[in-house]
Motif scaffolding. Structure first.
Motif, mmCIF file in Angstrom:
data_model
loop_
_atom_site.group_PDB
_atom_site.id
_atom_site.type_symbol
_atom_site.label_atom_id
_atom_site.label_comp_id
_atom_site.label_asym_id
_atom_site.label_seq_id
_atom_site.Cartn_x
_atom_site.Cartn_y
_atom_site.Cartn_z
ATOM 1 N N ASP A 10 -39.631 19.218 18.536
ATOM 2 C CA ASP A 10 -39.393 19.788 17.092
ATOM 3 C C ASP A 10 -40.987 19.956 16.777
ATOM 4 O OD1 ASP A 10 -37.160 18.506 16.640
ATOM 5 O OD2 ASP A 10 -37.507 16.148 16.096
ATOM 6 N N LEU A 11 -40.690 21.567 16.652
ATOM 7 C CA LEU A 11 -41.914 21.742 15.595
ATOM 8 C C LEU A 11 -41.852 21.761 13.473
ATOM 9 C CD1 LEU A 11 -40.762 22.728 18.876
ATOM 10 C CD2 LEU A 11 -43.653 24.242 17.891
ATOM 11 N N VAL A 12 -43.662 21.593 13.545
ATOM 12 C CA VAL A 12 -43.702 21.707 12.117
ATOM 13 C C VAL A 12 -44.955 22.765 12.137
ATOM 14 C CG1 VAL A 12 -44.560 21.242 9.949
ATOM 15 C CG2 VAL A 12 -42.575 19.580 11.210
ATOM 16 N N LEU A 13 -45.066 23.386 11.306
ATOM 17 C CA LEU A 13 -45.458 25.043 11.238
ATOM 18 C C LEU A 13 -46.498 24.537 9.482
ATOM 19 C CD1 LEU A 13 -44.520 25.990 13.475
ATOM 20 C CD2 LEU A 13 -44.633 28.278 13.222
ATOM 21 N N ALA A 14 -48.077 24.571 9.865
ATOM 22 C CA ALA A 14 -48.102 24.350 7.918
ATOM 23 C C ALA A 14 -49.957 25.556 8.458
ATOM 24 C CB ALA A 14 -48.687 23.577 7.904
ATOM 25 N N GLY A 15 -50.129 25.840 7.145
ATOM 26 C CA GLY A 15 -50.984 26.784 7.447
ATOM 27 C C GLY A 15 -51.101 28.008 5.924
ATOM 28 N N ILE A 34 -36.452 29.194 19.801
ATOM 29 C CA ILE A 34 -35.939 28.197 18.781
ATOM 30 C C ILE A 34 -35.534 28.497 17.755
ATOM 31 C CG2 ILE A 34 -39.272 27.809 19.313
ATOM 32 C CD1 ILE A 34 -39.677 28.960 16.281
ATOM 33 N N LYS A 35 -35.082 27.423 16.595
ATOM 34 C CA LYS A 35 -34.334 27.600 15.932
ATOM 35 C C LYS A 35 -34.851 26.564 14.708
ATOM 36 C CE LYS A 35 -29.565 24.968 13.804
ATOM 37 N NZ LYS A 35 -28.758 24.545 14.288
ATOM 38 N N GLU A 36 -34.831 27.515 12.825
ATOM 39 C CA GLU A 36 -35.848 27.346 11.793
ATOM 40 C C GLU A 36 -34.853 26.924 11.101
ATOM 41 O OE1 GLU A 36 -38.377 30.371 8.620
ATOM 42 O OE2 GLU A 36 -37.056 30.811 10.244
ATOM 43 N N LEU A 37 -35.115 25.912 10.762
ATOM 44 C CA LEU A 37 -34.739 25.197 9.712
ATOM 45 C C LEU A 37 -34.452 25.151 8.552
ATOM 46 C CD1 LEU A 37 -34.303 21.313 11.808
ATOM 47 C CD2 LEU A 37 -32.529 23.532 11.722
ATOM 48 N N GLY A 38 -36.030 25.751 8.892
ATOM 49 C CA GLY A 38 -36.051 25.861 6.841
ATOM 50 C C GLY A 38 -37.212 25.523 6.580
ATOM 51 N N GLU A 39 -37.630 25.448 5.162
ATOM 52 C CA GLU A 39 -38.745 23.956 4.550
ATOM 53 C C GLU A 39 -38.910 23.450 4.944
ATOM 54 O OE1 GLU A 39 -40.506 23.703 -0.647
ATOM 55 O OE2 GLU A 39 -39.578 25.593 0.859
ATOM 56 N N PHE A 40 -40.180 22.243 4.852
ATOM 57 C CA PHE A 40 -40.371 21.288 5.567
ATOM 58 C C PHE A 40 -39.450 19.758 4.883
ATOM 59 C CE2 PHE A 40 -43.752 18.217 7.288
ATOM 60 C CZ PHE A 40 -42.534 17.529 7.916
ATOM 61 N N THR A 41 -38.679 19.485 4.601
ATOM 62 C CA THR A 41 -38.434 17.902 3.637
ATOM 63 C C THR A 41 -38.745 17.473 4.718
ATOM 64 O OG1 THR A 41 -35.982 19.149 3.936
ATOM 65 C CG2 THR A 41 -36.900 20.399 2.169
ATOM 66 N N TYR A 42 -37.688 17.434 5.740
ATOM 67 C CA TYR A 42 -37.724 16.271 5.669
ATOM 68 C C TYR A 42 -37.708 16.053 7.717
ATOM 69 C CZ TYR A 42 -35.020 11.589 7.590
ATOM 70 O OH TYR A 42 -35.171 9.939 7.310
ATOM 71 N N PHE A 43 -38.774 14.646 7.808
ATOM 72 C CA PHE A 43 -38.841 14.763 9.446
ATOM 73 C C PHE A 43 -39.348 13.331 9.861
ATOM 74 C CE2 PHE A 43 -42.623 15.545 12.525
ATOM 75 C CZ PHE A 43 -42.321 16.201 13.498
ATOM 76 N N LEU A 44 -39.392 13.082 11.001
ATOM 77 C CA LEU A 44 -39.427 11.759 11.501
ATOM 78 C C LEU A 44 -39.301 10.589 10.458
ATOM 79 C CD1 LEU A 44 -41.838 12.408 14.030
ATOM 80 C CD2 LEU A 44 -39.504 12.546 15.243
ATOM 81 N N GLY A 45 -38.082 10.781 9.048
ATOM 82 C CA GLY A 45 -37.636 9.471 9.094
ATOM 83 C C GLY A 45 -38.825 9.675 7.412
ATOM 84 N N MET A 46 -39.544 10.522 7.442
ATOM 85 C CA MET A 46 -40.116 10.997 6.197
ATOM 86 C C MET A 46 -39.497 12.550 5.550
ATOM 87 S SD MET A 46 -44.551 10.752 8.349
ATOM 88 C CE MET A 46 -44.970 10.042 9.135
ATOM 89 N N GLU A 47 -39.839 11.905 4.201
ATOM 90 C CA GLU A 47 -39.471 12.606 3.147
ATOM 91 C C GLU A 47 -40.287 13.521 2.547
ATOM 92 O OE1 GLU A 47 -36.272 11.256 0.945
ATOM 93 O OE2 GLU A 47 -36.127 9.400 2.518
#
Length: 234
Positions: A10-15, A34-47
């Motif tokens: 799993d990858l998260v991009l920010a900039g 890779i498969k893009e899942l859209g805007e970052f809203t949930y990751f490893l139990g974090m909302e």
């Protein structure tokens, strides 16, 4: 600047440049499909939620699942995560027949501290008894769950309307551990009004005075956070 956070696959991009982020996503896609899942809203139990005021991060679902697993969803909430008047030690009450459930609970609480800095002291304290847990220690761990029951959605908030001036706070006690006579230290650092780093830890050595505790603590906090000017320690 673009930052890539990687956890297994799993990858998260920010900039600060959306065109650069899109360019990197296309580059990665060409290499790995890779498969893009859209805007970052949930990751490893974090909302994560965004708004005009800033960014909020919490672990509400993770917390509710934790409460459900231990039958605490309907428990009466309390205002503190630990009873500070009780000094837990290795000899507190009766040793548990098996420490596996206690270890599991502490491990899950440790992950909860990623968005709940106020839990650090209590969880760090209970983590010292993983090999000699007693029923009193387990009761103290359940007290943390009752505290979480009062505000499961509480978390971090990074304001969009604040300065970027860093500041830090530190504190320590003297000989608080009844088993080793070591002191407990703690610190937190802010960027503007947003907390970005925090820790609670038992010192490695025994000191002979409260003044010595402060000296050792300040030196270690400053040394472990070199990007923060020592003059900002208050």
């Amino acid at each position: 600047m673009t930052v890539i956070l990687v956890y297994v696959d799993d990858l998260v991009l920010a900039g600060d440049d959306i065109e650069e982020i899109n360019h990197i996503k296309q580059y990665l896609h060409d290499l790995f499909k890779i498969k893009e899942l859209g805007e970052f809203t949930y990751f490893l139990g974090m909302e994560i939620s965004r708004g005009l005021r800033g960014v909020a991060i919490c672990q509400r679902k993770y917390c509710l699942d934790l409460l459900k697993d231990y039958g605490m969803l309907n428990a009466k909430s309390i205002s503190t995560s630990i009873n500070y008047s009780t000094h837990l030690s290795k000899n507190s009450s009766t040793i548990l027949a098996s420490t596996s459930e206690y270890r599991k609970l502490i491990r899950r609480l440790l992950y909860q501290t990623n968005t709940r800095p106020e839990l650090c002291y209590a969880v760090a304290k209970l983590s010292q008894f993983l090999d000699c847990a007693t029923d009193k220690h387990f009761e103290a761990a359940l007290q943390i769950l009752r505290y979480l029951r009062g505000a499961p959605a509480l978390g971090l908030f990074f304001s969009a309307n604040t300065d970027l001036l860093p500041s830090g706070f530190s504190d320590s006690n003297w000989g608080a551990c009844p088993d080793s006579q070591r002191s407990i230290i703690g610190y937190c650092f802010y960027l503007g009004t947003s907390i970005i780093s925090w820790k609670s830890k038992k010192q490695d050595t025994v000191v002979t005075s409260s003044c010595e505790v402060a000296k050792v603590h300040t030196r270690r906090v400053a040394g472990g956070s070199r990007e923060i000017d020592n003059n900002l320690l208050r």
